[in-house]
Design a protein around this motif. Structure first.
Motif, PDB file in Angstrom:
ATOM      1  N   THR A 133      -2.913   8.123   4.460  1.00  8.24           N
ATOM      2  CA  THR A 133      -3.598   7.613   5.649  1.00  8.24           C
ATOM      3  C   THR A 133      -4.866   6.865   5.289  1.00  8.24           C
ATOM      4  OG1 THR A 133      -2.714   9.430   6.985  1.00  8.24           O
ATOM      5  CG2 THR A 133      -4.613   8.255   7.865  1.00  8.24           C
ATOM      6  N   GLN A 137      -5.652   2.900   6.113  1.00  6.60           N
ATOM      7  CA  GLN A 137      -6.839   2.500   6.869  1.00  6.60           C
ATOM      8  C   GLN A 137      -7.685   1.504   6.089  1.00  6.60           C
ATOM      9  OE1 GLN A 137      -8.593   6.340   7.629  1.00  6.60           O
ATOM     10  NE2 GLN A 137      -7.407   6.663   9.514  1.00  6.60           N
ATOM     11  N   SER A 151      -5.905  -1.876   6.116  1.00  6.71           N
ATOM     12  CA  SER A 151      -5.971  -2.465   7.449  1.00  6.71           C
ATOM     13  C   SER A 151      -7.347  -3.081   7.707  1.00  6.71           C
ATOM     14  CB  SER A 151      -5.658  -1.400   8.509  1.00  6.71           C
ATOM     15  OG  SER A 151      -5.634  -1.970   9.803  1.00  6.71           O
ATOM     16  N   GLY A 206       2.815  -0.737   5.731  1.00  4.09           N
ATOM     17  CA  GLY A 206       2.576  -0.435   7.138  1.00  4.09           C
ATOM     18  C   GLY A 206       1.366  -1.180   7.674  1.00  4.09           C
ATOM     19  N   ALA A 207       0.302  -1.239   6.891  1.00  2.00           N
ATOM     20  CA  ALA A 207      -0.916  -1.932   7.318  1.00  2.00           C
ATOM     21  C   ALA A 207      -0.663  -3.429   7.476  1.00  2.00           C
ATOM     22  CB  ALA A 207      -2.033  -1.674   6.311  1.00  2.00           C
ATOM     23  N   ARG A 261       2.193  -4.828   8.095  1.00  7.08           N
ATOM     24  CA  ARG A 261       3.105  -5.022   9.221  1.00  7.08           C
ATOM     25  C   ARG A 261       2.342  -5.037  10.553  1.00  7.08           C
ATOM     26  NH1 ARG A 261       6.241  -0.922   8.321  1.00  7.08           N
ATOM     27  NH2 ARG A 261       7.536  -2.032   6.814  1.00  7.08           N
ATOM     28  N   GLU A 262       1.308  -4.207  10.647  1.00  6.38           N
ATOM     29  CA  GLU A 262       0.491  -4.184  11.860  1.00  6.38           C
ATOM     30  C   GLU A 262      -0.173  -5.532  12.122  1.00  6.38           C
ATOM     31  OE1 GLU A 262      -2.296  -1.050  11.383  1.00  6.38           O
ATOM     32  OE2 GLU A 262      -0.846   0.561  11.781  1.00  6.38           O
ATOM     33  N   HIS A 263      -0.345  -6.320  11.065  1.00  2.12           N
ATOM     34  CA  HIS A 263      -0.978  -7.630  11.189  1.00  2.12           C
ATOM     35  C   HIS A 263       0.068  -8.761  11.141  1.00  2.12           C
ATOM     36  CE1 HIS A 263      -4.423  -5.092  10.145  1.00  2.12           C
ATOM     37  NE2 HIS A 263      -5.186  -6.035  10.670  1.00  2.12           N
ATOM     38  N   THR A 300       5.046  -9.349   6.563  1.00  4.36           N
ATOM     39  CA  THR A 300       6.103  -8.531   5.976  1.00  4.36           C
ATOM     40  C   THR A 300       6.413  -8.995   4.560  1.00  4.36           C
ATOM     41  OG1 THR A 300       7.844  -9.971   6.844  1.00  4.36           O
ATOM     42  CG2 THR A 300       7.161  -8.110   8.232  1.00  4.36           C
TER      43      THR A 300
END
Length: 345
Positions: free
Chosen positions: A241, A245, A248, A273-274, A276-278, A281
């Motif tokens: 995690t 963070q 990100s 994952g970070a 992908r949030e933006h 890919t």
């Protein structure tokens, strides 16, 4: 009735436990020979070993393990230390560490050694030395140097038996087993060059010697390519995690690397994952390389390209090196080969 056999006890009396002297007399061997058999010494012939063990079983002879440990001046226990300090709140969730631990545990079990996992209070070289001198353990297997290189050097200078999983350096003064981290970094860099990536990012805390060497290898490859830049993002905690963070927050600032080299596969998964949030890919927007080739790496979506460092033999090597020291021999460090495992990222 033969005079060689112990007399049956009278009513109400307790049967006398057979002694090593009894076993030696009944097997027609010396007491030192019995001792060698019970300690699995290679100096005894198979015929003699079989005869002594048969007599011992028939007489119900049980080895007093505590007395045996005292005679051997060993506890039969090895302390295996995890690097809790490198993970937030002491929580280690990286499967790679547990792969190493499983290998060590199996190798110790084969040698009939007990495993003591991370006894508390061992925070400096003096505490390790005191624990060893008090016979809390015969020696230490340390899974991860972390930022403790200076402490480990001091322990080695004070004669504390130990083997470390981590960076292998000629000048460290202690025995280490680990992968060729510089080569690992160069392999990642070569992979990025072949895909014409120009904006490289390294994820990791280079206060850790292993990670610093991986970063160094990556930079060496960047120097050989025209127009390549290498950015560095410190990851203070190795927890999943915390890594996600940090990545990100880095992307919020507008950075857009097209190649990412993560210090571990777990960190690579967190980075995916970070990104992908933006809306980014892999491999469309960036190439990604992890490290360790843990089992989930092949089944993740997308499957991780990573560096394999032969951890399947690491546990046995760590135990072997420590046993060499306990037997009075000098244990040499071992550098394991690294290889690229190309998948989808």
């Amino acid at each position: 009735m033969s005079d060689d056999l112990p007399k049956a006890p009278g009513r109400g009396a307790r049967a006398a436990r057979p002694t090593m002297q009894d076993i030696a007399r009944l097997a027609n061997v010396s007491m030192p020979t019995v001792s060698r058999v019970l300690n699995d010494s290679p100096l005894v012939t198979e015929e003699t070993r079989a005869r002594v063990l048969e007599v011992a079983r028939a007489q119900g002879y049980v080895v007093n393990r505590n007395a045996q440990k005292l005679r051997n001046a060993r506890t039969g226990t090895v302390a295996v230390m995890l690097d809790f300090a490198s993970h937030r709140h002491g929580a280690i969730g990286d499967p790679f560490i547990f792969e190493l631990l499983a290998g060590v545990s199996e190798a110790l079990s084969i040698r009939d050694q007990e495993l003591l996992l991370s006894p508390p209070g061992l925070d400096d070289a003096r505490a390790f030395e005191d624990f060893f001198r008090a016979r809390g353990a015969d020696g230490f297997i340390i899974l991860g140097q972390g930022t403790r290189d200076a402490m480990l050097r001091t322990m080695a200078q004070r004669g504390v038996p130990m083997v470390v999983w981590g960076a292998v350096r000629k000048d460290s003064g202690y025995c280490a087993v680990g992968s060729d981290n510089i080569r690992g970094g160069r392999l990642a860099g070569k992979y990025f060059r072949e895909r014409a990536r120009k904006r490289w990012l390294f994820l990791g805390d280079i206060r850790h010697e292993e990670l610093r060497l991986r970063y160094e290898g990556l930079c060496l490859e960047a120097e050989a390519a025209e127009g390549v830049t290498v950015d560095f993002l410190p990851i203070v905690s190795m927890a999943f995690t915390a890594t996600a963070q940090t990545v990100s927050s880095y992307l919020v600032g507008g950075a857009r690397p097209d190649a990412v080299f993560a210090f571990s596969d777990t960190a690579a998964m967190a980075a995916l994952g970070a990104f992908r949030e933006h809306g980014l890919t892999a491999p469309r927007d960036f190439s990604l390389v992890g490290y360790n080739d843990i089992p989930p790496a092949a089944h993740f979506t997308p499957a991780l390209t990573t560096i394999n460092q032969k951890t399947d033999v690491a546990g046995a090597l760590l135990v072997e090196k420590l046993m060499q020291q306990l037997d009075g021999a000098r244990a040499r460090s071992t550098l394991l080969p690294t290889e690229m495992v190309i998948r989808e990222t």
